[in-house]
Design an enzyme around this catalytic site. Sequence first.
Site, PDB file in Angstrom:
ATOM      1  N   TYR A 190       0.819  -1.220   0.000  1.00  0.00           N
ATOM      2  CA  TYR A 190       0.000   0.000   0.000  1.00  0.00           C
ATOM      3  C   TYR A 190       0.852   1.269   0.000  1.00  0.00           C
ATOM      4  O   TYR A 190       0.711   2.132  -0.872  1.00  0.00           O
ATOM      5  CB  TYR A 190      -0.915  -0.030   1.225  1.00  0.00           C
ATOM      6  CG  TYR A 190      -1.815   1.166   1.391  1.00  0.00           C
ATOM      7  CD1 TYR A 190      -2.910   1.368   0.549  1.00  0.00           C
ATOM      8  CD2 TYR A 190      -1.594   2.089   2.412  1.00  0.00           C
ATOM      9  CE1 TYR A 190      -3.750   2.457   0.721  1.00  0.00           C
ATOM     10  CE2 TYR A 190      -2.425   3.180   2.589  1.00  0.00           C
ATOM     11  CZ  TYR A 190      -3.502   3.358   1.737  1.00  0.00           C
ATOM     12  OH  TYR A 190      -4.335   4.441   1.896  1.00  0.00           O
ATOM     13  N   LYS A 194       1.260   4.906  -2.347  1.00  0.00           N
ATOM     14  CA  LYS A 194       0.940   6.204  -1.759  1.00  0.00           C
ATOM     15  C   LYS A 194       2.143   7.146  -1.814  1.00  0.00           C
ATOM     16  O   LYS A 194       1.990   8.350  -2.018  1.00  0.00           O
ATOM     17  CB  LYS A 194       0.466   6.027  -0.311  1.00  0.00           C
ATOM     18  CG  LYS A 194      -0.942   5.467  -0.184  1.00  0.00           C
ATOM     19  CD  LYS A 194      -1.993   6.412  -0.767  1.00  0.00           C
ATOM     20  CE  LYS A 194      -3.400   5.945  -0.477  1.00  0.00           C
ATOM     21  NZ  LYS A 194      -4.437   6.830  -1.081  1.00  0.00           N
TER      22      LYS A 194
END
Length: 335
Positions: A190, A194
């Site tokens: 993740y 980001k």
Amino acid sequence: MPTPLALLLSAILIIGTYFAMPFWPFRKSNYDPRGKHCYITGGSSGLGKALAERLVKQGAHVTIVGRDSKKAEGVVEELKAIAAPGQIIQCIAADLTSPIASTNAIHAACKPHADQAPDYVYLCAGFSRPKLFVETTKQELKDGLDGVYWVSAYTAHEACQMMSKQRRTGKIIFVASFLSYVSFAGYSSYSPAKYALRGLSDALRSEMLLHNIDIHIFLPCGISGPGFDAENRTKPAVTKKIEEGDTPITPEVCAAALESGLKKGYYQITDNLVTEPIRLRSNGGVPTNNFLLDTLWLIVSSVGVPIWRMTADSAVRSFRAKVEKELEAKGYYVS
């Protein structure tokens, strides 16, 4: 009597303020959604939906984009119920991890607006499925990049081209995360996406000065809702331990924080004071929000952030035996 350190810090603040005054980022924000076409990806739930509701109440024309057409249509009916006559409220069903679908979606949304580019683009789509890296599949790694980075990058690219070709000013708002600044165990599928999103936003903040297009990035902490619940279903115990004590905020509170930052003209917008020291330690040389406060937060961060990092690392080490036992039970080890 002031200590030598206090006098030194005061002198630095005074001198720094004096020399920064000619370049002081006094920002008179032109953010006003009334009458604007606001294009929201991920607008059928969570932050995107809460934001859509706020924008409709302010008199904006709103397009929401989501994969689930039935769900998006239901949200449109809710939005129309609070809209005034003349407001254009619509939804587009699209898989924005596809460059073609992303392009088609934003152009379809602009048809009722004489094919003019949206005024404001809010990139709220994305998901998080935390897992330990060694247990993550190659496909899950790819899905993480598609569903966090490309899902916003493709739309941002088309929006920048539309606005610049039509010589229109506008705003593009990326929704990233606290995990765009710092990462730890469990977020290997993740955080990289980001971080990439923040890198793209930082580059565009500079480049879009050529076209008078404003770029902003929102970096919230946890947001309660179905997405957060789904995230917790795969979240490793060690990740939960590091995040212990963190309380997610509601999408409505989060949306209010985002708009508050936009109205102040901030480039990097946060929703939590805890994020401020991290922001100043990791901001990559982008414009500050408030020179004096940011200077103070930077001083705090020089002590607070290393302490937080040592605490997080200690938590990870304490889970070593437990994780090894779990992996052993799954037959992970070769010997």
